[in-house]
Design a protein around this motif. Structure first.
Motif, mmCIF file in Angstrom:
data_model
loop_
_atom_site.group_PDB
_atom_site.id
_atom_site.type_symbol
_atom_site.label_atom_id
_atom_site.label_comp_id
_atom_site.label_asym_id
_atom_site.label_seq_id
_atom_site.Cartn_x
_atom_site.Cartn_y
_atom_site.Cartn_z
ATOM 1 N N SER A 1 -25.964 -28.171 24.397
ATOM 2 C CA SER A 1 -24.948 -28.568 23.432
ATOM 3 C C SER A 1 -23.651 -27.856 23.763
ATOM 4 O O SER A 1 -23.576 -26.621 23.707
ATOM 5 C CB SER A 1 -25.392 -28.226 22.004
ATOM 6 N N LYS A 2 -22.638 -28.610 24.136
ATOM 7 C CA LYS A 2 -21.341 -28.075 24.532
ATOM 8 C C LYS A 2 -21.543 -27.074 25.663
ATOM 9 O O LYS A 2 -21.999 -27.424 26.726
ATOM 10 C CB LYS A 2 -20.618 -27.473 23.333
ATOM 11 N N GLN A 3 -21.220 -25.787 25.435
ATOM 12 C CA GLN A 3 -21.321 -24.773 26.497
ATOM 13 C C GLN A 3 -22.536 -23.866 26.323
ATOM 14 O O GLN A 3 -22.595 -22.782 26.889
ATOM 15 C CB GLN A 3 -20.046 -23.919 26.544
ATOM 16 N N THR A 4 -23.517 -24.320 25.551
ATOM 17 C CA THR A 4 -24.718 -23.523 25.277
ATOM 18 C C THR A 4 -25.966 -24.313 25.629
ATOM 19 O O THR A 4 -26.063 -25.505 25.333
ATOM 20 C CB THR A 4 -24.781 -23.113 23.799
ATOM 21 N N SER A 5 -26.913 -23.646 26.259
ATOM 22 C CA SER A 5 -28.204 -24.247 26.561
ATOM 23 C C SER A 5 -29.304 -23.347 26.002
ATOM 24 O O SER A 5 -29.181 -22.109 26.014
ATOM 25 C CB SER A 5 -28.391 -24.421 28.070
ATOM 26 N N THR A 6 -30.368 -23.975 25.502
ATOM 27 C CA THR A 6 -31.492 -23.231 24.927
ATOM 28 C C THR A 6 -32.782 -23.631 25.611
ATOM 29 O O THR A 6 -33.113 -24.821 25.679
ATOM 30 C CB THR A 6 -31.611 -23.498 23.415
ATOM 31 N N LEU A 7 -33.490 -22.645 26.140
ATOM 32 C CA LEU A 7 -34.798 -22.858 26.747
ATOM 33 C C LEU A 7 -35.863 -22.560 25.698
ATOM 34 O O LEU A 7 -35.845 -21.492 25.077
ATOM 35 C CB LEU A 7 -34.979 -21.943 27.958
ATOM 36 N N THR A 8 -36.792 -23.489 25.486
ATOM 37 C CA THR A 8 -37.851 -23.322 24.490
ATOM 38 C C THR A 8 -39.194 -23.236 25.201
ATOM 39 O O THR A 8 -39.526 -24.097 26.024
ATOM 40 C CB THR A 8 -37.861 -24.487 23.487
ATOM 41 N N ILE A 9 -39.956 -22.190 24.875
ATOM 42 C CA ILE A 9 -41.252 -21.952 25.502
ATOM 43 C C ILE A 9 -42.307 -21.861 24.419
ATOM 44 O O ILE A 9 -42.234 -20.988 23.538
ATOM 45 C CB ILE A 9 -41.245 -20.658 26.330
ATOM 46 N N SER A 10 -43.279 -22.754 24.449
ATOM 47 C CA SER A 10 -44.405 -22.685 23.515
ATOM 48 C C SER A 10 -45.433 -21.726 24.095
ATOM 49 O O SER A 10 -46.134 -22.057 25.064
ATOM 50 C CB SER A 10 -45.011 -24.079 23.300
ATOM 51 N N THR A 11 -45.498 -20.531 23.529
ATOM 52 C CA THR A 11 -46.326 -19.474 24.114
ATOM 53 C C THR A 11 -47.808 -19.791 23.996
ATOM 54 O O THR A 11 -48.285 -20.272 22.968
ATOM 55 C CB THR A 11 -46.026 -18.125 23.444
ATOM 56 N N THR A 12 -48.521 -19.521 25.076
ATOM 57 C CA THR A 12 -49.963 -19.749 25.105
ATOM 58 C C THR A 12 -50.719 -18.444 25.294
ATOM 59 O O THR A 12 -51.579 -18.082 24.497
ATOM 60 C CB THR A 12 -50.321 -20.729 26.238
ATOM 61 N N THR A 13 -50.388 -17.721 26.349
ATOM 62 C CA THR A 13 -50.965 -16.392 26.568
ATOM 63 C C THR A 13 -49.852 -15.448 26.969
ATOM 64 O O THR A 13 -48.902 -15.841 27.646
ATOM 65 C CB THR A 13 -52.036 -16.407 27.680
ATOM 66 N N ALA A 14 -49.978 -14.188 26.541
ATOM 67 C CA ALA A 14 -48.931 -13.202 26.816
ATOM 68 C C ALA A 14 -48.742 -13.002 28.317
ATOM 69 O O ALA A 14 -47.634 -12.862 28.810
ATOM 70 C CB ALA A 14 -49.273 -11.872 26.140
ATOM 71 N N SER A 15 -49.847 -12.998 29.065
ATOM 72 C CA SER A 15 -49.746 -12.729 30.498
ATOM 73 C C SER A 15 -48.989 -13.830 31.237
ATOM 74 O O SER A 15 -48.381 -13.594 32.278
ATOM 75 C CB SER A 15 -51.145 -12.573 31.100
ATOM 76 N N ASN A 16 -48.998 -15.063 30.701
ATOM 77 C CA ASN A 16 -48.332 -16.174 31.364
ATOM 78 C C ASN A 16 -46.861 -16.289 31.000
ATOM 79 O O ASN A 16 -46.097 -16.927 31.730
ATOM 80 C CB ASN A 16 -49.031 -17.497 31.015
#
Length: 328
Positions: free
Chosen positions: A95-110
């Motif tokens: 959006s405009k000059q901002t990007s957001t990466l979304t991560i659905s966490t499964t395991t902490a090690s990954n």
């Protein structure tokens, strides 16, 4: 080897943090989420590279591995494209000059990795500072913080230490402040000896600041910290280094009481601990210097190798007899 891997990646892929005038920033150095919840990592790009007409990339760096691109937004597109092999739990928006990466966490090690966004500025790819994702199943616990200062100068410098322990997660950022004209301001890092170290055995962090003896005598200093337990991840209240007119010059250290909520760490021999910390930080500084020198020597050798190879190839081609030359 993990630090060298990151250094070589940033050298060969044109890492810069301001040489081209382009600024790529991550508002948060780290973010902590509970396992099973979505983590959102933001990246902001200044207006010198409009995101509506330029591509944007997201990378992941895992310790001991090379950088991996997760996805990118093609120039002029608001829809991201994933790279091959990237899990479906990773998405992004722009959006405009901002990007957001979304991560659905499964395991902490990954998912416990560092995430970077990057853009092209001219012929160079500009990376942000990155955000460390910390996935946990445990409860967040505020650190216990204590401050120490040496009363005996070493090489005309006084050492201040800010020590944090008994915290979860064990990620913390220190900020040193000094009182200037009655106002507390951040200590300028230019030319300042400032080192931080982590002790994995008891999961503690210590920041050590070396100040000129005369300057330390005439100024007042305090330590603040940023931890996930702080409200909205803001800086804590100041933990001030108290100054007493009746300081015992014969003692090795001056222990500073904090508050009832932040009792000093259990240290049985303060002088011995400061001596050990000084030696540790000195060794760490030498190690980092040696790493950089070694890296630059390898890089220089590669440049020489390429130059010599080019010279030999051109010389060989120049000395090759022409097929059109008439025999005598």
């Amino acid at each position: 080897m993990s630090e060298l891997t990151a250094i070589f990646f940033l050298i060969f892929f044109g890492f810069t943090s301001g040489d081209t005038g382009t600024s790529v920033t991550h508002p948060k150095i780290w973010t902590v989420v509970k396992l099973g919840r979505a983590a959102r990592i933001k990246c902001e790009v200044d207006s010198s590279v409009p995101l509506d007409t330029n591509p944007l990339h997201w990378y992941r760096w895992r310790e001991g591995e090379a950088f991996t691109r997760l996805l990118h937004f093609p120039a002029g597109s608001s829809t991201f494209q994933k790279d091959d092999g990237v899990a479906g739990s990773v998405t992004a928006s722009k959006s405009k000059q901002t990007s957001t990466l979304t991560i659905s966490t499964t395991t902490a090690s990954n998912d416990n990795d560092v995430y970077y966004c990057a853009v092209w500025s001219g012929n160079r790819k500009v990376f942000g500072s990155g955000t460390q994702l910390y996935v946990t199943e445990g409860a967040i616990r505020a650190p216990k913080v204590s401050v120490y200062s040496t009363s005996k100068a070493v090489e005309q410098k006084i050492t201040f230490l800010c020590h944090a322990s008994d915290m979860f997660p064990d990620i913390i950022r220190f900020t040193w402040q000094e009182k200037n004209n009655g106002q507390w301001v951040d200590v300028k890092k230019d030319g300042l000896d400032l080192l931080e170290g982590r002790f994995s055995k008891d999961k503690t962090m210590t920041s050590m600041m070396l100040i000129d003896q005369q300057k330390a005598k005439n100024n007042q200093y305090a330590c603040t910290y940023t931890h996930e337990a702080n409200k909205n991840a803001q800086q804590s209240e100041r933990v001030e280094v108290e100054r007493k007119a009746s300081e015992d010059q014969g003692s090795g250290t001056q222990k500073t009481p904090i508050t009832q909520t932040c009792p000093p760490a259990k240290i049985t021999n303060e002088t011995a601990n400061i001596d050990a910390l000084t030696e540790l930080f000195g060794a760490a500084r030498s190690l980092y210097l040696a790493t950089w020198v070694y890296t630059m020597m390898i890089f220089k050798s590669m440049v020489y190798f390429c130059a010599i190879s080019y010279f030999l190839c051109t010389r060989k081609m120049g000395g090759k007899p022409s097929g059109n030359r008439r025999a005598p």
